[in-house]
Design an enzyme around this catalytic site. Structure first.
Site, PDB file in Angstrom:
ATOM      1  N   LEU A 117      17.284  15.825  -7.150  1.00  0.00           N
ATOM      2  CA  LEU A 117      17.432  14.838  -6.098  1.00  0.00           C
ATOM      3  C   LEU A 117      16.983  13.483  -6.625  1.00  0.00           C
ATOM      4  CD1 LEU A 117      15.714  17.085  -3.430  1.00  0.00           C
ATOM      5  CD2 LEU A 117      18.149  16.741  -3.601  1.00  0.00           C
ATOM      6  N   GLY A 118      17.795  12.845  -7.451  1.00  0.00           N
ATOM      7  CA  GLY A 118      17.561  11.439  -7.777  1.00  0.00           C
ATOM      8  C   GLY A 118      17.741  10.713  -6.468  1.00  0.00           C
ATOM      9  N   THR A 119      16.684  10.168  -5.933  1.00  0.00           N
ATOM     10  CA  THR A 119      16.575  10.062  -4.488  1.00  0.00           C
ATOM     11  C   THR A 119      15.929   8.778  -4.034  1.00  0.00           C
ATOM     12  OG1 THR A 119      16.336  12.429  -4.320  1.00  0.00           O
ATOM     13  CG2 THR A 119      15.362  11.186  -2.552  1.00  0.00           C
ATOM     14  N   THR A 120      16.135   8.445  -2.775  1.00  0.00           N
ATOM     15  CA  THR A 120      15.252   7.512  -2.090  1.00  0.00           C
ATOM     16  C   THR A 120      14.736   8.196  -0.835  1.00  0.00           C
ATOM     17  OG1 THR A 120      16.590   5.663  -2.845  1.00  0.00           O
ATOM     18  CG2 THR A 120      15.035   5.229  -1.071  1.00  0.00           C
ATOM     19  N   GLY A 179      14.872   5.790  -6.277  1.00  0.00           N
ATOM     20  CA  GLY A 179      15.284   4.545  -5.630  1.00  0.00           C
ATOM     21  C   GLY A 179      14.125   3.735  -5.092  1.00  0.00           C
TER      22      GLY A 179
END
Lengths: 256, 303, 242
Positions: free
Chosen positions: C15-18, C148
């Site tokens: 989950l490359g995430t914000t 993010g």
């Protein structure tokens, strides 16, 4: 006890024909003959009081403990077989520590009471073990529930109380406790009543010398379980004896 | 370090337990500059969608071992229970075993509870197993089925993460298949529309992905009018890669090859059979069968 | 020569995430983007990274490995159910945070998980806890996480106020996630939010491109609520393909 001697009282695993488990009843008997323990909930706290019979004058008095710390917000007073009480208290402490280790917060009295009651109850189910000859009074304070008092009996039955008593003088003590308006009492007032009631409960054992231990969880103790400070205890003891005195005088006058 | 490799291995029978012969062999192969043997992986296209009242699962049928097609028509849609099916991509051995294991566990669960298994039940068993093995069980799955909560569709990645979506693809052909879904999927499609769409997505994988090929398998799990769950297994519903007919004719008419010589030999021989001893027959008193009368050589045709 | 690059599904889905969780007047708001990727492939463009831990009162935001965070959340959900059954009451958020700490810290090195736990309980009201990689716990008023988040520290520091109303806080969160999505390749999709108050949990989802980026509602210098309807001029060029 019509079935005594018919073999139904040898093990917890056998009911008597009229549906009783004698080993549990015998354990209860062991508690009924022990020195009196009372617990009292007051306006903002809980008081635990114990009568300690002095069996041996050469014994170091403070070593004979019947009130135990379990955690900083929890104390236990035990009536019954002292060695059994120690074993049960170690279980209280294990459950307290385990909960704290797992949840990083302090266990509430209700949950601790439930867990230890289940443990005590397990000792009424197997032939290889003997029920605890102990009735434990659990005093606790938590943010969520405030001050609470519970009593766990040898059968594993556990209930919450506003005031309760166990041991030899329990009947006399309960009669006195019922007269109190506990919701209006301050902690210091409650300590006086506890000492007074323990003296009354001791009547049946009059010839034996005794000590009293009183602990509390209340505002003065910062809601931690601790023994009542000596100066408050002495003052309460004096007030309690004074309260008992006129009654005696009155009785004397009646006898005249 | 190298000492361990050079020490002769004890005979496995004398020790029991695991042997690590293959580890040593593979280390040796690597040292010599060869590749260690690999497990068979199914470079695969698998897909599934939710349509009106059911789920449609699809898979190609190519199984590969490195760059070689190991099986041209394998089955990648596995039965988990009567109402749950699962498409598998990744190492064939892992997908087959993990789905088989969950099938067995769910059946026991159904017998124990007296209820039909739910799709989330299969999902939880799969994800917990795959998570426990930290990605070493190489199974990427599309799990679909219908239970009392309705049609359910999930993907399970080899590390144990799961997703719940109305249309999903997995395997090396997933990008090609997903492009079909992204442009054409819509809610509440009919059975025929769903079969067409999933078929097209698998064909996209078959034609545009090296790892996928051969035929299209579909399986639909859907609610019927009467509320019961039906399953339609459409094995090889489309075979876009038939074995091509031979371009040339390899048959030759009789007489194409000239006869140069001809010789006929009778294949029969005379053999002489001689009775070595009569005593064998005479001692056998119970034997009613008459001993051979003739002691003279008898010509026999053994042809 | 490379003809064709196969997506590497052996690579962990992550989950490359914000993600973020923010305390406001009546409770907490959690917000997250919805992109789940494996390498350069988007595995799920409408993923749900706001995970329920206890109905109506405790949620968490997940970042890191999808498999790890899902497994941890499943375990904590189970622990909280046991706790609630024994106490006959919804568990405090603090308990949930400490359980996360326990699981994350004792398995550190094996996990890739950055979590934000948030919720409402009777004893403490709204509460936000951050459990970053490594398994420490930090109680905060506002916590942001994921790849993010580095793009919105300035925005959050500038515009966060503890006394925001629900509407103001929702607007604050959506604009923050939208800003992160517009600069972070690993964040995208829709913006999910979850408002948790004494009344329960209320979930919502809006497309990224519907957020008008600018100062949040109620901030000094922000457009008044009525003007919000019109798109604002921003320096940031927003691509709707995110």
């Amino acid at each position: 006890m019509s079935s005594i001697g018919t073999g139904y009282d040898l093990s917890c695993t056998t009911y008597s024909p009229d549906g009783r488990v004698f080993q549990v009843e015998y354990a209860t008997k062991a508690v009924e003959n022990a020195s009196t323990v009372i617990g009292l909930r007051c306006k903002d706290g809980i008081i635990l009081g114990v009568e300690k019979l002095i069996v041996n004058k050469l014994a170091y008095a403070p070593a004979n403990k019947r009130i135990y710390h379990v955690g900083e917000n929890i104390g236990v007073a035990a009536a019954g077989l002292l060695a059994d009480a120690r074993a049960l208290v170690s279980r209280f402490r294990e459950e307290y520590d385990h909960f704290k280790e797992f949840n990083s917060t302090v266990i509430t009295g209700r949950v601790l009471c439930g867990r230890v009651a289940r443990f005590a109850h397990a000792y009424t189910l197997h032939s290889s073990v003997r029920p605890f000859g102990v009735t434990a009074l659990l005093a606790s304070h938590s943010k969520e529930n405030g001050p609470e008092l519970f009593m766990i009996e040898p059968s594993g039955v556990a209930m919450r109380y506003f005031a309760c008593a166990a041991g030899k003088g329990r009947q006399a003590a309960r009669t006195e406790l019922e007269k109190l308006d506990w919701m209006q009492l301050t902690a210091v007032e409650a300590v006086t009543h506890v000492i007074r009631i323990l003296h009354i409960a001791h009547e049946s054992n009059k010839e034996k010398p005794f000590d009293i231990d009183v602990s509390w969880i209340c505002e003065q103790s910062d809601y931690k379980h601790e023994f009542v400070p000596d100066h408050i205890f002495q003052e309460a003891q004096r007030a309690a004896l004074e309260a008992l005195q006129p009654e005696d005088d009155f009785d004397d006058e009646m006898e005249d | 370090m190298s000492n361990a490799n050079n020490t002769p291995l004890p005979a496995p029978a004398s020790y029991g337990g695991f042997t690590f012969e293959n580890t040593h062999r593979n280390a040796l192969l690597t040292r010599m500059g060869y590749d260690a043997p690999n497990a068979t992986k199914t470079g695969t296209t698998i897909a599934g969608i939710v349509f009106k009242g059911g789920v449609m699962l699809g898979a190609d049928t190519r199984s590969t071992s490195g760059s070689i097609v190991a099986d041209k028509n394998c089955e990648k849609i596995h039965r988990i229970s009567s109402n749950i099916f699962c498409c598998g991509a990744g190492t064939a051995a892992d997908t087959e075993n993990v789905t088989g294991m969950v099938e067995a566990k769910l059946r026991l669960h159904e017998l124990k509870t007296g209820r039909k298994a739910r799709v989330v039940n299969a999902l939880t068993l799969l994800k917990q197993h795959l998570f426990r093995y930290q990605g070493h069980v190489s199974a990427a799955l599309v799990l679909g089925g219908v239970d009392h909560t309705g049609p359910r569709l999930h993907t399970v990645a080899p590390h144990g993460s799961t997703d719940t979506l109305p249309y999903v693809t997995m395997g090396s052909g997933s990008l090609a298949a997903m492009s079909i879904f992204e442009s054409r999927w819509k809610p509440d499609m009919s059975f025929d529309e769903a079969a067409q769409l999933v078929g097209d997505s698998i064909r996209a994988g078959i034609f545009h992905d090296l790892g996928s090929g051969s035929n299209v398998d579909l399986t639909a799990i859907y609610l019927q009018e009467d509320g019961t769950v039906a399953v339609k297994i459409m094995r090889n519903i489309d075979c876009p890669n038939p074995k091509p007919a031979p371009v040339l004719n390899y048959k030759y008419p009789t007489g194409t090859t000239a006869v140069l010589t001809k010789e006929v030999k009778p294949f029969s021989q005379l053999a002489e059979v001689t009775a070595i001893s009569r005593t064998i027959f005479e001692n056998n008193e119970d034997d009613d069968a008459a001993p051979p009368a003739a002691s003279a050589p008898v010509p026999m045709d053994i042809n | 020569m490379v003809f064709h690059q196969l997506p590497d599904f052996g690579q962990a889905v992550s989950l490359g995430t914000t993600i973020m969780a923010v305390k406001f007047k009546d409770g907490v708001i959690l917000a997250a983007d919805s992109r789940t990727s494996s390498g350069s492939y988007i595995v799920n463009r409408v993923a749900d990274k706001l995970t329920e831990l206890y109905p109506d009162s405790i949620y968490c935001c997940r970042s890191g490995s999808a498999a790890d965070t899902q497994a941890i959340a499943d375990i904590i959900r189970y622990y909280l159910q046991v706790h609630a059954a024994e106490h006959d009451a919804p568990p405090p958020v603090e308990i949930a945070a400490n359980l996360f700490h326990k699981v994350c810290y004792s398995n550190r090195g094996m996990l890739s998980a950055g979590l934000i736990v948030a919720g409402w309980d009777k004893a403490s009201g709204g509460a936000v806890y951050n459990i970053p990689q490594g398994g420490s716990v930090h109680q905060l008023d506002i916590s942001i996480g994921g790849s993010g988040s580095i793009f919105i520290y300035g925005y959050c520091d500038e515009f966060y106020r503890p006394d925001m109303s629900k509407e103001e806080c929702l607007d604050f969160c959506r604009k923050a996630v939208a800003l992160a999505i517009s600069r972070d390749g690993s964040s995208g999709g829709v913006i999910r939010t979850c408002v948790i108050t004494e009344a329960g949990a209320e979930r919502d989802v809006i497309p990224f491109y519907e957020v008008k980026i600018g100062p949040p509602m109620g901030a000094p210098g922000a457009a008044p609520a009525a003007a919000e309807a019109a798109p604002m001029q921003t320096d940031v060029e927003v691509h709707s393909d995110n």
